[in-house]
Every structure is written in structure tokens, then in C-alpha cells.
Design a protein around this motif. Structure first.
Motif, PDB file in Angstrom:
ATOM      1  N   LYS A 198      57.542  30.054 101.811  1.00  0.00           N
ATOM      2  CA  LYS A 198      57.941  30.887 100.820  1.00  0.00           C
ATOM      3  C   LYS A 198      57.159  32.331 101.117  1.00  0.00           C
ATOM      4  O   LYS A 198      57.630  33.477 100.223  1.00  0.00           O
ATOM      5  CB  LYS A 198      57.852  30.521  99.626  1.00  0.00           C
ATOM      6  CG  LYS A 198      58.562  29.375  99.206  1.00  0.00           C
ATOM      7  CD  LYS A 198      58.577  28.831  97.772  1.00  0.00           C
ATOM      8  CE  LYS A 198      59.536  27.546  97.479  1.00  0.00           C
ATOM      9  NZ  LYS A 198      60.859  27.736  97.742  1.00  0.00           N
ATOM     10  N   LEU A 199      56.191  32.350 101.938  1.00  0.00           N
ATOM     11  CA  LEU A 199      55.564  33.545 102.303  1.00  0.00           C
ATOM     12  C   LEU A 199      55.795  34.249 103.540  1.00  0.00           C
ATOM     13  O   LEU A 199      55.509  35.214 104.013  1.00  0.00           O
ATOM     14  CB  LEU A 199      53.864  33.460 102.300  1.00  0.00           C
ATOM     15  CG  LEU A 199      53.237  32.994 101.137  1.00  0.00           C
ATOM     16  CD1 LEU A 199      51.786  32.614 101.331  1.00  0.00           C
ATOM     17  CD2 LEU A 199      53.280  34.049 100.125  1.00  0.00           C
ATOM     18  N   ALA A 246      63.197  34.150 101.234  1.00  0.00           N
ATOM     19  CA  ALA A 246      62.344  33.285 101.660  1.00  0.00           C
ATOM     20  C   ALA A 246      62.002  32.218 100.540  1.00  0.00           C
ATOM     21  O   ALA A 246      61.821  31.014 100.854  1.00  0.00           O
ATOM     22  CB  ALA A 246      60.860  34.218 101.690  1.00  0.00           C
ATOM     23  N   SER A 247      62.339  32.613  99.205  1.00  0.00           N
ATOM     24  CA  SER A 247      62.235  31.785  98.108  1.00  0.00           C
ATOM     25  C   SER A 247      63.287  30.664  98.169  1.00  0.00           C
ATOM     26  O   SER A 247      62.924  29.728  97.554  1.00  0.00           O
ATOM     27  CB  SER A 247      62.215  32.539  96.797  1.00  0.00           C
ATOM     28  OG  SER A 247      63.683  32.901  96.723  1.00  0.00           O
ATOM     29  N   ARG A 248      64.101  30.889  99.016  1.00  0.00           N
ATOM     30  CA  ARG A 248      65.315  29.829  98.881  1.00  0.00           C
ATOM     31  C   ARG A 248      65.237  29.011 100.379  1.00  0.00           C
ATOM     32  O   ARG A 248      66.157  28.154 100.561  1.00  0.00           O
ATOM     33  CB  ARG A 248      66.608  30.644  99.003  1.00  0.00           C
ATOM     34  CG  ARG A 248      66.789  31.199  97.514  1.00  0.00           C
ATOM     35  CD  ARG A 248      68.076  31.810  97.446  1.00  0.00           C
ATOM     36  NE  ARG A 248      68.420  32.237  95.921  1.00  0.00           N
ATOM     37  CZ  ARG A 248      69.338  33.100  95.802  1.00  0.00           C
ATOM     38  NH1 ARG A 248      70.267  32.992  96.475  1.00  0.00           N
ATOM     39  NH2 ARG A 248      69.507  33.473  94.420  1.00  0.00           N
ATOM     40  N   VAL A 249      64.083  29.116 101.079  1.00  0.00           N
ATOM     41  CA  VAL A 249      64.089  28.595 102.374  1.00  0.00           C
ATOM     42  C   VAL A 249      63.913  27.043 102.114  1.00  0.00           C
ATOM     43  O   VAL A 249      62.826  26.795 101.308  1.00  0.00           O
ATOM     44  CB  VAL A 249      62.731  28.971 103.354  1.00  0.00           C
ATOM     45  CG1 VAL A 249      62.521  28.020 104.486  1.00  0.00           C
ATOM     46  CG2 VAL A 249      63.336  30.258 103.872  1.00  0.00           C
ATOM     47  N   THR A 250      64.677  26.052 102.749  1.00  0.00           N
ATOM     48  CA  THR A 250      64.299  24.682 102.532  1.00  0.00           C
ATOM     49  C   THR A 250      64.109  24.189 103.713  1.00  0.00           C
ATOM     50  O   THR A 250      64.026  24.963 105.078  1.00  0.00           O
ATOM     51  CB  THR A 250      65.643  24.125 102.302  1.00  0.00           C
ATOM     52  OG1 THR A 250      66.729  24.280 103.399  1.00  0.00           O
ATOM     53  CG2 THR A 250      66.217  24.611 100.775  1.00  0.00           C
ATOM     54  N   GLY A 251      63.565  23.023 104.118  1.00  0.00           N
ATOM     55  CA  GLY A 251      63.312  22.453 105.261  1.00  0.00           C
ATOM     56  C   GLY A 251      64.687  22.423 106.262  1.00  0.00           C
ATOM     57  O   GLY A 251      64.377  22.787 107.455  1.00  0.00           O
ATOM     58  N   MET A 253      54.116  23.946 107.833  1.00  0.00           N
ATOM     59  CA  MET A 253      54.719  25.181 107.322  1.00  0.00           C
ATOM     60  C   MET A 253      54.688  25.363 105.828  1.00  0.00           C
ATOM     61  O   MET A 253      54.807  26.400 105.295  1.00  0.00           O
ATOM     62  CB  MET A 253      56.096  25.247 108.231  1.00  0.00           C
ATOM     63  CG  MET A 253      55.728  25.489 109.522  1.00  0.00           C
ATOM     64  SD  MET A 253      57.617  25.250 110.329  1.00  0.00           S
ATOM     65  CE  MET A 253      58.424  26.480 109.407  1.00  0.00           C
ATOM     66  N   SER A 254      55.256  24.289 105.183  1.00  0.00           N
ATOM     67  CA  SER A 254      55.239  24.235 103.770  1.00  0.00           C
ATOM     68  C   SER A 254      54.261  23.915 102.919  1.00  0.00           C
ATOM     69  O   SER A 254      54.371  23.905 101.679  1.00  0.00           O
ATOM     70  CB  SER A 254      56.458  23.138 103.377  1.00  0.00           C
ATOM     71  OG  SER A 254      56.082  21.798 103.740  1.00  0.00           O
TER      72      SER A 254
END
Length: 300
Positions: A211-212, A171-176, A204-205
């Protein structure tokens, strides 16, 4: 209204949607963003994971012509509070819905629910069955959700996100770009345009909400424990029930609908070819028409 078209009265962007929203402060002190537009009988639209209430922008614009349309961002989503660390639960989401209904002084509402919002809807129906609700449910319209849990096919990402350590890392590495790929993977023929994704991503961001995802998706652990109770609540629902289903959804598409038809023979069904997990944004005109058609038939 097609998601790629603008009509009078429809917000032109997610920024406008947010500007039209208000804030409910819950009894637990959490700030919840909600939006209310239109007049007439109330219809409550509940969104799913991992998006937010803007999913319903086109459907809401259609229904606002003769209904009071209410949407909210669940805790942890959109522009609502995003406490972290925090244990997000279906039960608290249902509590928030009840508090919002009371805050708006509504006696009754039609429910249109999708994905996570449908799980919350099932929890509300279970409360109605056991203890009663503070408001009357007039009808239930369900968009794609694993309402038959044994038929559910979670994506690889969903399976990874729910793992405590690995999920947090992913989750910490999720990008658009990665989020867009994930959303398009469960959609049908209508993939997201750049503008559509930018509007979705704004919510969402917001405040790092993307990241949650590893915390928010823990509803699947709850569903593993409580799915029998929630499915029983839906089976016991004796009011109007409409299933509006994207058949091309790999997670909860035609395979779930097939099982649901057997278990819920009294339900009205609208099956949408070439539509995936998000009927409300992939084919909003069909969803709005199905909702209206259901209301018309139920009132006869």
C-alpha cells in the motif's frame, strides 16, 4: 538454478529467507533487513520496485558457492521498516547501502543491480566520481533498468501511482491478484507460479508494504530531475560493466538496451530472449552464468 527447482543450500521459502536475515539499525534509527551467506569476495545484489531481496533467491544460491553474497531490503520494502508518512529517496537508499557495507567491514564489492536498485547503483557511482565512497566497487552488473531515461516506457499503473491523490487511492486497493497480474505483465515467457508469487507477496505485503507503492515510486520524480547526472556517472565508470538484459520487458527491455549499447560500447552484453523485466527470477541460471562469465573475463 531454475526458479522452479530447489537445490541444496537454497532457501525453500521466503519464510526461510527471512529467518536467515539479520537487522541493521541505521544512523537514522531505521531497521533494515539484510542477508549474508557464503565466503569469498563480496557481491551485493540490489533489488527493484515493487519487490524485495527474495527476487534473487536462486541467483544468490548459485553465487554463494564461492562468494560472500549480500542482499538487503531497501527502506519501505520486504521486512525492512516502512515508515508512513515518509519521503523515500534514492539518496537515503544509497546511504543505507554505504552503512551496511561499513557495518559488514567490507572494503570492496561487486554490484549486481536491477531496476530501482540500479538507480541506487548509479547514485553510488556518482558519489564515487565526485566525493568517493567508503568502499571500492570492483564491477557493475546491471539487469533491466531504464539506464537511458529517454527510452523508458513506464506502465499505466506506474504513471497512475505517482499521482499524489489518485496514486494513494490505487495503492490502497492493491490486492495479491492485482499485484500478480502487474508482475506477469512485464515478465516474458516465464510467468509466476503460485508458489513463486506467494513467496514474493509475503515480502511485498509485509506490514502493508504494497500500500506504500505510491510513495516508493516517487523515485521516478527524482529520476526526472537527476537522470542526466546518473547517466553521466555510468558513462564515467571505468571499471568492468556487464548488461544482462531481458529483451521481452515492455518497460526497459530491448528498446533501452539498444540505446545503452550505443552509449556504453565498452559494456559486455548478455541478451536474454523471451525474458522480461525480472531476469534474476525468470532465468536465474542464465543470470548467474553471465555474472560468473563476466568475472572470469574481467580477471584475465
Amino acid at each position: 538454478m531454475d526458479a522452479r527447482q530447489a537445490e541444496d543450500g537454497a532457501p525453500s521459502s521466503a519464510q526461510q529467507w527471512i529467518a536467515e536475515s539479520e537487522t541493521l539499525t541505521t544512523s537514522a534509527g531505521r531497521r533494515i533487513a539484510y542477508r549474508r551467506r557464503g565466503q569469498g569476495s563480496a557481491v551485493l545484489l540490489l533489488h527493484g520496485f515493487p519487490t524485495w531481496s527474495y527476487d534473487y533467491v536462486a541467483v544468490a544460491a548459485d553465487l554463494e558457492g564461492d562468494h560472500q553474497v549480500v542482499t538487503l531490503d531497501f527502506l519501505g520494502y520486504g521486512t525492512s521498516d516502512k515508515p508512513d508518512p515518509y519521503d523515500y529517496t534514492v539518496s537515503e537508499s544509497a546511504d543505507i547501502v554505504e552503512e551496511l557495507i561499513e557495518h559488514l567491514s567490507l572494503d570492496e564489492a561487486d554490484l549486481v543491480v536491477h531496476d530501482y536498485g540500479a538507480i541506487v547503483g548509479q547514485e553510488l557511482l556518482d558519489r564515487r566520481r565526485r566525493d568517493g565512497l567508503g568502499f571500492a566497487v570492483r564491477s557493475v552488473t546491471i539487469l533491466n533498468c531504464a539506464i537511458v531515461y529517454s527510452a523508458y516506457r513506464p506502465t499505466t499503473l506506474q504513471k497512475v501511482l505517482i499521482k499524489p491523490v489518485l496514486g494513494r487511492l490505487v495503492a490502497s486497493r492493491v490486492t495479491g491478484a492485482r499485484a500478480r497480474d502487474g508482475l506477469d505483465a512485464v515478465r516474458g515467457a516465464a510467468k509466476l507460479t503460485d508458489t513463486e508469487f506467494e513467496n514474493l507477496w509475503l515480502g511485498m505485503s509485509h506490514d502493508g508494504g504494497h500500500k506504500l507503492a505510491y510513495r516508493l515510486i516517487r523515485y521516478n520524480a527524482e529520476r526526472d530531475l537527476h537522470h542526466a547526472r546518473w547517466e553521466a556517472a555510468l558513462l564515467a565508470w571505468d571499471g568492468p560493466l556487464h548488461l544482462v538484459w531481458g529483451l521481452a520487458d515492455p518497460v526497459s527491455g530491448a528498446h533501452v538496451l539498444e540505446r545503452a549499447r550505443d552509449l556504453l560500447p565498452h559494456a559486455t552484453v548478455t541478451a536474454l530472449e523471451d525474458v522480461g523485466h525480472f531476469p534474476q527470477s525468470e532465468s536465474p541460471s542464465a543470470v548467474a552464468a553471465a555474472v560468473r562469465g563476466g568475472w572470469a573475463s574481467w580477471s584475465r
